[in-house]
Design a protein around this motif. Sequence first.
Motif, short mmCIF file in Angstrom:
data_model
loop_
_atom_site.label_atom_id
_atom_site.label_comp_id
_atom_site.label_asym_id
_atom_site.label_seq_id
_atom_site.Cartn_x
_atom_site.Cartn_y
_atom_site.Cartn_z
N GLY A 199 0.82 -1.39 -0.06
CA GLY A 199 -0.01 0.17 -0.04
C GLY A 199 0.73 1.35 -0.13
O GLY A 199 0.54 2.38 -0.97
N VAL A 200 1.76 1.18 0.69
CA VAL A 200 2.84 2.38 0.92
C VAL A 200 3.57 2.54 -0.42
O VAL A 200 3.40 3.78 -1.00
N LEU B 298 3.83 5.92 -5.40
CA LEU B 298 3.86 6.04 -6.90
C LEU B 298 2.82 6.85 -7.53
O LEU B 298 2.86 7.47 -8.49
N ILE B 299 1.55 6.74 -6.85
CA ILE B 299 0.36 7.29 -7.60
C ILE B 299 0.48 8.74 -7.39
O ILE B 299 0.09 9.46 -8.27
N VAL B 300 0.89 9.27 -6.21
CA VAL B 300 1.08 10.65 -5.74
C VAL B 300 2.12 11.16 -6.63
O VAL B 300 1.99 12.30 -7.32
N ALA B 301 3.25 10.39 -6.71
CA ALA B 301 4.38 11.08 -7.77
C ALA B 301 3.81 11.15 -9.06
O ALA B 301 4.24 12.14 -9.77
N ALA B 302 3.07 9.93 -9.46
CA ALA B 302 2.48 10.23 -10.97
C ALA B 302 1.58 11.35 -11.15
O ALA B 302 1.59 12.00 -12.16
N ILE B 303 0.88 11.62 -10.08
CA ILE B 303 -0.07 12.53 -10.30
C ILE B 303 0.70 14.02 -10.30
O ILE B 303 0.56 14.97 -11.21
N GLU B 304 1.77 14.20 -9.32
CA GLU B 304 2.45 15.34 -9.00
C GLU B 304 3.21 15.44 -10.57
O GLU B 304 3.33 16.70 -11.13
N THR C 230 10.81 1.48 4.37
CA THR C 230 11.08 0.56 3.54
C THR C 230 10.36 1.23 2.18
O THR C 230 10.91 1.01 1.03
N GLY C 231 9.00 1.18 2.23
CA GLY C 231 8.11 1.46 1.33
C GLY C 231 8.58 2.81 0.71
O GLY C 231 8.79 3.12 -0.84
N SER C 232 9.27 3.97 1.31
CA SER C 232 9.69 5.12 0.51
C SER C 232 11.07 4.73 -0.23
O SER C 232 11.38 5.28 -1.32
N ILE C 233 11.94 3.65 0.39
CA ILE C 233 13.26 3.50 -0.42
C ILE C 233 12.70 2.79 -1.76
O ILE C 233 13.11 3.09 -2.74
N LEU C 234 11.88 1.86 -1.53
CA LEU C 234 11.39 1.10 -2.82
C LEU C 234 10.53 2.07 -3.81
O LEU C 234 10.76 2.02 -5.12
N GLY C 235 9.86 3.20 -3.33
CA GLY C 235 9.27 4.06 -3.97
C GLY C 235 10.50 5.10 -4.81
O GLY C 235 10.22 5.00 -6.01
N ILE C 236 11.49 5.35 -4.05
CA ILE C 236 12.46 6.07 -4.73
C ILE C 236 13.09 5.32 -5.94
O ILE C 236 13.38 5.82 -7.13
N LEU C 237 13.39 3.87 -5.77
CA LEU C 237 13.94 3.06 -6.74
C LEU C 237 12.92 3.01 -7.81
O LEU C 237 13.46 2.71 -8.88
N ILE D 41 8.87 3.79 -13.59
CA ILE D 41 7.12 3.81 -13.63
C ILE D 41 6.82 5.27 -14.24
O ILE D 41 5.92 5.10 -14.92
N LEU D 42 7.25 6.30 -13.76
CA LEU D 42 6.87 7.54 -14.47
C LEU D 42 7.44 7.60 -15.89
O LEU D 42 6.48 8.14 -16.61
N GLU D 43 8.45 7.41 -16.10
CA GLU D 43 8.99 7.22 -17.48
C GLU D 43 8.07 6.39 -18.37
O GLU D 43 7.50 6.83 -19.31
#
Lengths: 236, 396
Positions: B29-30, B35-41, B333-340, B345-347
């Motif tokens: 979930g995290v 990813l979703i918030v980053a994609a929207i931003e 952990t989720g933030s680290i995975l998110g950064i990676l 994903i966004l590309e």
Amino acid sequence: MALIELNGIKKVYRHGDIETEILKGIDLKIERGEFIAIVGPSGSGKSTLLYILGLLDRPSSGSYLLEGKEVLKLSDDELSRLRADYIGFVFQAFYLIPYLTVLDNVLLPLQYLPRESRKKKFSNIQPEKFAEEILNRLGLSDRKNFKPEQLSGGQKQRTAIARALMNKPELILADEPTGQLDSASGKAVMEILKELHREGKTIIVVTHDKEVASYAQRIVEIKDGRIVRCSSSSKN
Amino acid sequence: MFFFLKELISSLLHNKVRTFFAILGILFGVVSLILIVAAIEGSNLQANRVIKKLGPDSVLIVSGAIGKGPKGRLRNLSLKDVREISKLEGIFALTYGIVKPTTVSSLSSSKFSAVFGVGENWLSSWNYKIEQGRGFTLKDFRDLKKVAVIGHDVSDFFWPGENPIGKVILIGKTPFRVIGVYKKKGKTPNGHNLDNRVFIPYRVYDKTVEKTYDKVSIIRFRVLDTSNYSTIVEEVRAILLKNHSPNDFTLITPVVVKKFLSMLSATFALFLGIASTTALIVGGFVLSAIFYVNVYTRQWEIGLRKALGATRKKVVIRILSESLVVAVSSAITGSILGILLIPSILESLNVPVVYPAKAFIIAAIFSVAVCLFAAYFPAKRASEFNPVESLRRKIQ
């Protein structure tokens, strides 16, 4: 004033429609500094009495005066705070927390001691220092960083006694403290309790073992939920 | 306090498998939330970039219907439209252009560049900043001067390290004098190179590069007072509909751009939002179940703590703290995975790569909220355990 005064304590358990009266009216006065053994056959209600004395269980009726104050009217949380302050438990099954070291197990009750009592009781000694002193006294200082699983039965029970002493309680309640120990370790544990008694602690032991009971000053015999005899022990 | 933390961590480490699954449950979930918030931003950023490039007060008319492939080759618009629009009140910086990829050469070499025939104002209207030399003057347009303003890639190709001003290039077969070089502009979001361009006056383009028959590809103007914006846009639309069919042109305004892009991001948000909320809720249920099992398997321990004097509140706090550690571990952990995962994903979504702090904060808050909520009921149950019965539950 007596430390504890029980009057007409009754305890009834209900299982559906069946009511079982475990305690049928117990009157008992315990003076400060006494060493009492509660004996009786299994099912006699002696453990229930100990838990009521230890404020872990509530009687169905009767009155319980602790230092002259009625405690049965208090809320569960107030009873919890009294337990932390006044009572140290020693159980047959030790109940040491497996993931904590011996020292941390001993320190465990400290976090439940109300702040004012903590200030009063530990005004001239650091709690950690005090815990080490108890362990030292009980011959466990070289085991303080061990986990419970690495200890023998006698060492486990001595750790449990150290934990019971941590909050400097008035009263120590022991439920079959030698029940899972060999006779030598059992003897050692009883010697420790006797010594604590000599230092002025009030000690109540529940046992069905005559040998264990003989360490006490006074033996209270229970049968079918009633006190049938109160006698002085020959040893003291 | 220190002891409390130490004891808490030992407890969680003691039950490694349980802690692992609890963290795993929340982790999905995290990560998806980040990813979703980053994609929207990212897509908002893209929308804002496009709007900024366009100018918040500007209107762009391109040939052809939107979303129907490259529009550069279409020439549905005409100078007639430009003249009629120019008569409207409340607009300025009106300009127009036509483009064709053309061979540009010097004496020794040649390259393919986008050659634009442009109206007055083109450079300033599109925000081309002159770096060397000068832009066009009215005289250049009036006298049909064969002059060109070029991009950096063009000037660096023909005259690396030299001053190109005054030099001559051939567009097709016609020599043009370079009068200016504009500042580097980089690439469009679609990857078009904005620095490989050559601008010449529209009328000159018509005489040299190709016959235009008065056609143009793009018309652009700005609105003096943005409160009149929609009225002016409607007037322009009326003019264009008079001269063309509705499929011949597209009116691009910041409102349209925003609507289009935010429609995309709303779809994103909905889809991914449902996915990540589901993941978090499922994770919450998993966590709750794990904590229920946990408080029952450790019931004797809770009984012991009560015997030692723990109040209900302390029991609740204790179990909520365990879940808080799970929440924080999952968030980290989720933030680290998110950064990676954000770059790939966004590309793949064609969105600029961003690492918005908001994403991590929202994910952390959700993680904590779900964990506390999931653990609260088991914790409350545990706090109500009868100590005597609980002590009898010890599994030897």
